[in-house]
Design an enzyme around this catalytic site. Structure first.
Site, PDB file in Angstrom:
ATOM      1  CB  THR A 177      -0.968   0.047   1.218  1.00 24.90           C
ATOM      2  OG1 THR A 177      -1.920  -0.978   1.076  1.00 24.90           O
ATOM      3  CG2 THR A 177      -1.703   1.360   1.340  1.00 24.90           C
ATOM      4  NE  ARG A 205      -9.448  -7.205   2.524  1.00 21.28           N
ATOM      5  CZ  ARG A 205      -8.451  -6.337   2.638  1.00 21.28           C
ATOM      6  NH1 ARG A 205      -7.869  -5.855   1.556  1.00 21.28           N
ATOM      7  NH2 ARG A 205      -8.047  -5.943   3.806  1.00 21.28           N
ATOM      8  CB  VAL A 206     -14.297  -3.719   0.408  1.00 23.12           C
ATOM      9  CG1 VAL A 206     -14.079  -2.216   0.451  1.00 23.12           C
ATOM     10  CG2 VAL A 206     -15.327  -4.071  -0.674  1.00 23.12           C
ATOM     11  CB  SER A 207      -8.633  -2.483   0.358  1.00 30.04           C
ATOM     12  OG  SER A 207      -7.720  -1.610   0.957  1.00 30.04           O
ATOM     13  CG  ASP A 208      -7.395  -0.046   4.882  1.00 28.89           C
ATOM     14  OD1 ASP A 208      -6.911  -1.100   4.413  1.00 28.89           O
ATOM     15  OD2 ASP A 208      -6.707   0.979   5.060  1.00 28.89           O
ATOM     16  CB  THR A 226      -0.133   1.016   5.233  1.00 27.36           C
ATOM     17  OG1 THR A 226       0.228  -0.236   4.650  1.00 27.36           O
ATOM     18  CG2 THR A 226       0.931   1.423   6.241  1.00 27.36           C
ATOM     19  N   GLY A 227      -1.550  -1.477   6.446  1.00 23.82           N
ATOM     20  CA  GLY A 227      -1.611  -2.616   7.362  1.00 23.82           C
ATOM     21  C   GLY A 227      -2.821  -3.466   7.017  1.00 23.82           C
ATOM     22  CB  ILE A 228      -4.442  -6.309   8.683  1.00 23.46           C
ATOM     23  CG1 ILE A 228      -3.185  -7.175   8.512  1.00 23.46           C
ATOM     24  CG2 ILE A 228      -5.716  -7.130   8.518  1.00 23.46           C
ATOM     25  CD1 ILE A 228      -3.088  -8.383   9.357  1.00 23.46           C
ATOM     26  N   GLY A 229      -6.285  -4.346   6.453  1.00 26.44           N
ATOM     27  CA  GLY A 229      -7.421  -3.456   6.231  1.00 26.44           C
ATOM     28  C   GLY A 229      -8.541  -3.647   7.233  1.00 26.44           C
TER      29      GLY A 229
HETATM   30  N1  ASP Z   1      -4.451  -1.866   3.953  1.00 28.95           N
HETATM   31  C1  ASP Z   1      -4.317  -2.695   2.770  1.00 28.95           C
HETATM   32  C2  ASP Z   1      -5.491  -3.628   2.698  1.00 28.95           C
HETATM   33  O1  ASP Z   1      -5.817  -4.295   3.654  1.00 28.95           O
HETATM   34  C3  ASP Z   1      -3.058  -3.482   2.715  1.00 28.95           C
HETATM   35  C4  ASP Z   1      -1.820  -2.779   3.160  1.00 28.95           C
HETATM   36  O2  ASP Z   1      -1.840  -1.679   3.670  1.00 28.95           O
HETATM   37  O3  ASP Z   1      -0.766  -3.370   2.978  1.00 28.95           O
HETATM   38  O4  ASP Z   1      -6.066  -3.747   1.659  1.00 28.95           O
END
Ligand code: ASP
Length: 314
Positions: A177, A205-208, A226-229
């Site tokens: 991201t 699946r919908v990202s944040d 960024t990180g786990i959406g």
């Molecule tokens: N936030 C992003 C998602 O979950 C992935 C990421 O930030 O690496 O789609």
């Protein structure tokens, strides 16, 4: 009107580690180059929105980051990208969710800023591409394909793709991201975020990244996450930080309070932020945050920031 010292912070994701000097140096070089180019635009009078769009395009074009070219593949082997733009002064959000075959998803988010319908999902985004005559582009890289094939052999044992910042498929997983937050000479803030998603996810699946949880700005502050959406959405992180600043907390306190809560809730995420006083802040619960900034005096980054502290300010 008195001119304000512009500020800029960008990120190329967060994750578990950034081992290997080659990786670190290469990531640093990419991020610093982009900060330099975009900061010069701000110095030359570009608006925060123009700077954010340019920064996102450059980061999307850099294959080491998981957005645009170099996006990760989903469980079915397709790339579906999401991007959003939030103009702080207008407090206006626009974005696309799960779009394929486009070079710069941020361009679609940009176009949608002035439309009545400002967030489009997959089919609508493809229709928009056709309508705007944007050429078809395949963002797939060999490395991403190779990663997906490896994961497929194990029947997708991981919940997230190993979004590598180094050219080595075997290094430990880290997320991708990209995001940019800018404050321009007029004191306006803009935030943009673009992603290939978590990788290996279910279709649909919908990202944040194209939600106000992952990207938010108003006249007081702007944040890109960024990180786990799913973790970012559960915390509603970007909007929460911005609203806390709007309600009177300093950017540093808003960041600290928000990442402390996220850490207590065992989330895996990172965020970058700027407020209208020119403060820059970043926070993470993940081990590494791939961010770089220009504070008006110099360019620096967070790549070697691996302490247990949850946030930093400049
Ligand atoms: N936030 C992003 C998602 O979950 C992935 C990421 O930030 O690496 O789609």
């Amino acid at each position: 009107m008195t001119q304000i010292q512009p500020k800029l912070i960008i990120h190329g994701g967060a994750g578990s580690s950034l081992k290997g000097k080659g990786g670190l140096l290469a990531v640093r070089q990419s991020l610093h180059q982009i900060v330099e180019e975009v900061y010069n635009l701000l110095l030359n009078g570009a608006t925060a929105k123009e700077a954010v769009i340019k920064g996102c395009q450059l980061l999307e074009d850099e294959p080491r980051f998981n957005a645009g070219t170099g996006s990760v593949l989903q469980s079915d082997g397709n790339i579906r990208m999401s991007a959003s733009l939030m103009d702080g002064i207008k407090q206006r959000f626009s974005g696309v969710i799960n779009v394929s075959r486009v070079k710069n998803p941020i361009d679609l988010a940009h176009f949608l800023q002035n439309e009545d319908d400002r967030i489009l999902s997959d089919l609508g985004s493809s229709e928009l591409l056709r309508e705007l005559n944007i050429p078809i582009y395949d963002p797939l890289t060999d490395l991403r394909l190779q990663e997906w094939i490896e994961e497929r052999k194990d029947n997708f044992s991981r919940t997230m793709a190993g979004v590598v910042a180094e050219d080595d498929v075997n290094t430990s997983a880290r997320r991708g991201t990209i995001g940019v937050v800018a404050l321009d000479q007029n004191g306006h803030i803009c935030a943009g975020t673009s992603t290939g998603g978590k990788g290996l996810e279910r279709i649909g699946r919908v990202s944040d990244s194209a939600t106000p949880a992952g990207n938010y700005a108003n006249s007081k502050a702007g944040v890109s996450c960024t990180g786990i959406g799913e973790d970012i959405i559960d915390e509603c992180l970007a909007a929460k930080i911005v609203i806390r600043v709007s309600d009177g907390l300093s950017l540093a306190d808003a960041m600290l309070k928000s990442v402390t809560e996220a850490s207590q809730n065992k989330r895996d995420l990172g965020a970058i932020a700027i407020d209208n006083t020119g403060a820059i802040a970043f926070g993470k619960t993940s081990e590494v945050l791939l961010a770089a900034y220009h504070n008006g005096k110099k360019i620096d980054d967070t790549l070697e920031w691996t302490t247990d502290e949850l946030m930093g300010t400049i």
